[in-house]
Design a protein around this motif. Structure first.
Motif, short mmCIF file in Angstrom:
data_model
loop_
_atom_site.label_atom_id
_atom_site.label_comp_id
_atom_site.label_asym_id
_atom_site.label_seq_id
_atom_site.Cartn_x
_atom_site.Cartn_y
_atom_site.Cartn_z
N MET A 1 76.91 70.41 26.07
CA MET A 1 77.35 69.04 25.77
C MET A 1 77.34 68.80 24.28
N PRO A 2 78.25 67.97 23.77
CA PRO A 2 78.23 67.63 22.35
C PRO A 2 76.90 67.02 21.95
N VAL A 3 76.43 67.36 20.77
CA VAL A 3 75.14 66.85 20.27
C VAL A 3 75.41 65.59 19.45
N PRO A 4 74.79 64.45 19.80
CA PRO A 4 75.05 63.23 19.03
C PRO A 4 74.39 63.26 17.66
N VAL A 5 75.06 62.69 16.68
CA VAL A 5 74.47 62.43 15.36
C VAL A 5 74.10 60.96 15.37
N ILE A 6 72.81 60.65 15.33
CA ILE A 6 72.38 59.27 15.43
C ILE A 6 71.98 58.72 14.06
N VAL B 1 80.37 72.60 10.63
CA VAL B 1 79.10 72.28 9.97
C VAL B 1 78.02 73.21 10.48
N ALA B 2 77.00 73.44 9.64
CA ALA B 2 75.86 74.25 10.03
C ALA B 2 74.64 73.37 10.22
N LYS B 3 73.77 73.73 11.12
CA LYS B 3 72.56 72.96 11.36
C LYS B 3 71.76 72.83 10.06
N GLY B 4 71.36 71.59 9.73
CA GLY B 4 70.61 71.34 8.51
C GLY B 4 71.48 71.03 7.30
N GLU B 5 72.80 71.16 7.44
CA GLU B 5 73.72 70.86 6.34
C GLU B 5 73.95 69.35 6.24
N ALA B 6 73.96 68.83 5.02
CA ALA B 6 74.19 67.40 4.82
C ALA B 6 75.62 67.05 5.22
N ILE B 7 75.76 66.02 6.08
CA ILE B 7 77.10 65.65 6.55
C ILE B 7 77.50 64.23 6.14
N ASP C 1 67.18 49.96 3.17
CA ASP C 1 66.80 48.84 2.30
C ASP C 1 66.30 49.32 0.95
N LYS C 2 65.81 50.57 0.88
CA LYS C 2 65.17 51.05 -0.34
C LYS C 2 65.96 52.12 -1.08
N VAL C 3 66.46 53.10 -0.35
CA VAL C 3 67.06 54.26 -1.01
C VAL C 3 68.27 54.77 -0.23
N ALA C 4 68.99 55.68 -0.88
CA ALA C 4 70.09 56.38 -0.22
C ALA C 4 69.60 57.77 0.17
N MET C 5 69.93 58.19 1.39
CA MET C 5 69.47 59.47 1.92
C MET C 5 70.66 60.25 2.48
N GLU C 6 70.48 61.57 2.52
CA GLU C 6 71.46 62.42 3.17
C GLU C 6 71.03 62.67 4.61
N VAL C 7 71.98 62.66 5.53
CA VAL C 7 71.72 62.95 6.94
C VAL C 7 72.23 64.35 7.23
N GLU C 8 71.37 65.16 7.86
CA GLU C 8 71.72 66.56 8.14
C GLU C 8 72.26 66.72 9.55
N ALA C 9 73.08 67.74 9.72
CA ALA C 9 73.64 68.04 11.03
C ALA C 9 72.53 68.50 11.97
N PRO C 10 72.44 67.94 13.19
CA PRO C 10 71.39 68.35 14.13
C PRO C 10 71.69 69.68 14.82
N ALA C 11 72.91 70.20 14.66
CA ALA C 11 73.28 71.46 15.30
C ALA C 11 74.47 72.06 14.55
N ALA D 1 78.41 59.88 15.42
CA ALA D 1 79.36 60.99 15.51
C ALA D 1 78.77 62.02 16.47
N PHE D 2 79.49 63.13 16.66
CA PHE D 2 79.01 64.18 17.55
C PHE D 2 79.27 65.55 16.91
N ILE D 3 78.43 66.51 17.30
CA ILE D 3 78.66 67.91 16.92
C ILE D 3 79.10 68.65 18.17
N LEU D 4 80.32 69.15 18.13
CA LEU D 4 80.87 69.90 19.26
C LEU D 4 80.40 71.35 19.13
N LEU D 5 79.68 71.83 20.13
CA LEU D 5 79.14 73.19 20.08
C LEU D 5 80.24 74.22 20.31
N PRO D 6 80.05 75.45 19.84
CA PRO D 6 81.08 76.49 20.01
C PRO D 6 81.46 76.67 21.47
#
Length: 433
Positions: free
Chosen positions: A1-6, A30-36, A42-52, A74-79
């Motif tokens: 199943m596609p992995v959700p990016v929350i 995308v690779a797991k752990g890569e910033a997407i 409220d305080k800072v800007a952060m990068e969100v990494e791919a969960p898969a 968004a979603f990560i579609l697995l191979p």
């Protein structure tokens, strides 16, 4: 199943995040752990990494949109998988396939849940632990008293302060839960008779919503002055030898280490040394207990365009001046560029606020809850000082003002801390021991 990016939760009191920009686009590998993508709290800007690892698909929100935490963006579609815009139900389990995972079975049994009533989202329609937890959450919502209002704690506090009836507020969070932003919108819509009857006001230059970082600062400082009985103690410190030490070390460190040693770095080192001698100030209040911390983690207030952030130098008592200067330079740069990481802001046990570089002679800082104390430092300036025999000399002086929580710290403890801090700065060789 596609992995959700929350939408992730970076901070304890965070309710939502704003998408700043996508670093990867629809259909990109995308690779797991890569910033997407980049997200602003409220305080800072952060990068969100791919969960898969896989293909980024189904992007639901664009730049500038605010999304409650926990909501898929968004979603990560697995191979080997094929993406469909609408999720399709999982096929029924084949004969002989267990209806639920062992963890799901144990959780269902513990709560008396009939697994036949739970929709399975695992492979082959298998019920997972997450499915049972979702079922239990829905049951709690349905079993809640009629008319009960679902709201996050911060929204409830804000509603009390603004006089907003939560029953009249429409929630935009997950499951219709009321967020602070919903309360603010409701407050703006309340007619204010006093405003209608007020005398004409001057022409308005602009109206700035109290949102984002400014709202977080406002709520935090209001909580500070409302909950903590604060008192201040001040002392004047002769800074000539400290300035000479910074000047000598900075020239060498820039050439040999590529880092500039500043007066703020020396202040951090001196505060850490003094806090080791006075652990009652390196503390927080938690419920009915005062917690004195083994680590001395000093936060430094840094001005950014949106307001103020307090990056933390951890273990400042175990670091040398050059090491502190390097950590301070890196974090201050990330703060001004909006690239602070969650760990840069966590774990502070004491705060230093230095406005000397802005020409401020002296000021009083508000406590940074739940810490016991904060030190405000004014500029170093030439002042006449009366010495023994009524001899007047001109010296480089600065005023240090300590604000402390009287529930944790007494006046004598604050005074002794400042006395040791003054000694360390007037005889900075002590800090090299």
């Amino acid at each position: 199943m596609p992995v959700p990016v929350i939408m992730p939760k970076f901070e304890m009191a965070q309710e939502s995040g704003k998408v700043l920009r996508w670093l990867k686009q629809e259909g990109d590998a995308v690779a797991k752990g890569e910033a997407i993508l980049e997200v602003e709290t409220d305080k800072v800007a952060m990068e969100v990494e791919a969960p898969a690892s896989g293909t980024l698909v189904g992007i639901r929100v664009g730049p500038g949109e605010v999304v409650p935490i926990g909501q898929p963006i968004a979603f990560i579609l697995l191979p080997g998988e094929v993406w469909t815009a609408a999720p399709t139900p999982s096929p029924a389990p084949s004969p002989g396939t267990p209806r639920a995972t062992p963890l799901a079975e144990r959780l269902a049994q513990a709560h008396g849940v009939d697994l036949a009533a739970v929709l399975g989202t695992g492979p082959g329609g298998r019920v997972t632990k997450a499915d049972v937890e979702m079922y239990l959450a829905r049951q709690r919502m349905e079993d809640a008293p009629k008319g009960a209002v679902r709201a996050v704690p911060a929204a409830r506090r804000l509603a009390r302060e603004l006089g907003v009836d939560l029953r009249e507020v429409k929630g935009t969070g997950p499951g219709g839960r009321i967020q602070s932003a919903d309360v603010l919108r409701a407050a703006e819509a309340i007619p204010r008779a006093a405003e209608a009857e007020a005398l004409p006001r001057p022409a308005l230059r602009r109206r700035v919503p109290l949102t984002g970082m400014r709202r977080a600062i406002a709520e935090r400082m209001l909580r500070s002055v409302r909950e903590a009985p604060q008192f201040t103690v001040s002392v004047d410190v002769e800074m000539g030898r400290a300035l000479a030490m910074v000047e000598d070390l900075s020239a060498w460190a820039e050439r040999e280490e590529g880092v500039r040693v500043t007066l703020t770095a020396l202040l951090i080192r001196a505060c850490a040394w003094a806090l080791r001698r006075h652990p009652s100030l390196n503390a927080t209040l938690e419920g009915e207990e005062i917690l004195e911390w083994e680590e001395v983690n000093i936060g430094v207030a840094v001005a950014v365009p949106e307001g103020l952030v307090v990056p933390v130098v951890p273990g400042a008592d175990r670091k040398g001046l050059i090491e502190i200067a390097r950590a301070l330079e890196e974090k201050a740069t990330r703060a001004r560029e909006g690239r602070l990481r969650p760990e840069d802001l966590q774990g502070g046990t004491f705060t230093l606020s230095n406005l000397g570089m802005y020409g401020v002679d002296r000021f009083t800082a508000i406590l940074n809850p739940p810490q016991a104390a904060i030190l405000a430092v004014g500029r170093v300036a030439k002042r006449p000082v009366v010495e023994e025999g009524d001899r007047v000399e001109v010296r480089s002086m600065a005023t240090f003002t300590l604000t402390a929580d009287h529930r944790i710290v007494d006046g004598v403890q604050a005074a002794r801390f400042l006395d040791d801090l003054r000694m360390a700065l007037e005889r900075p060789g002590i800090l090299l021991g």
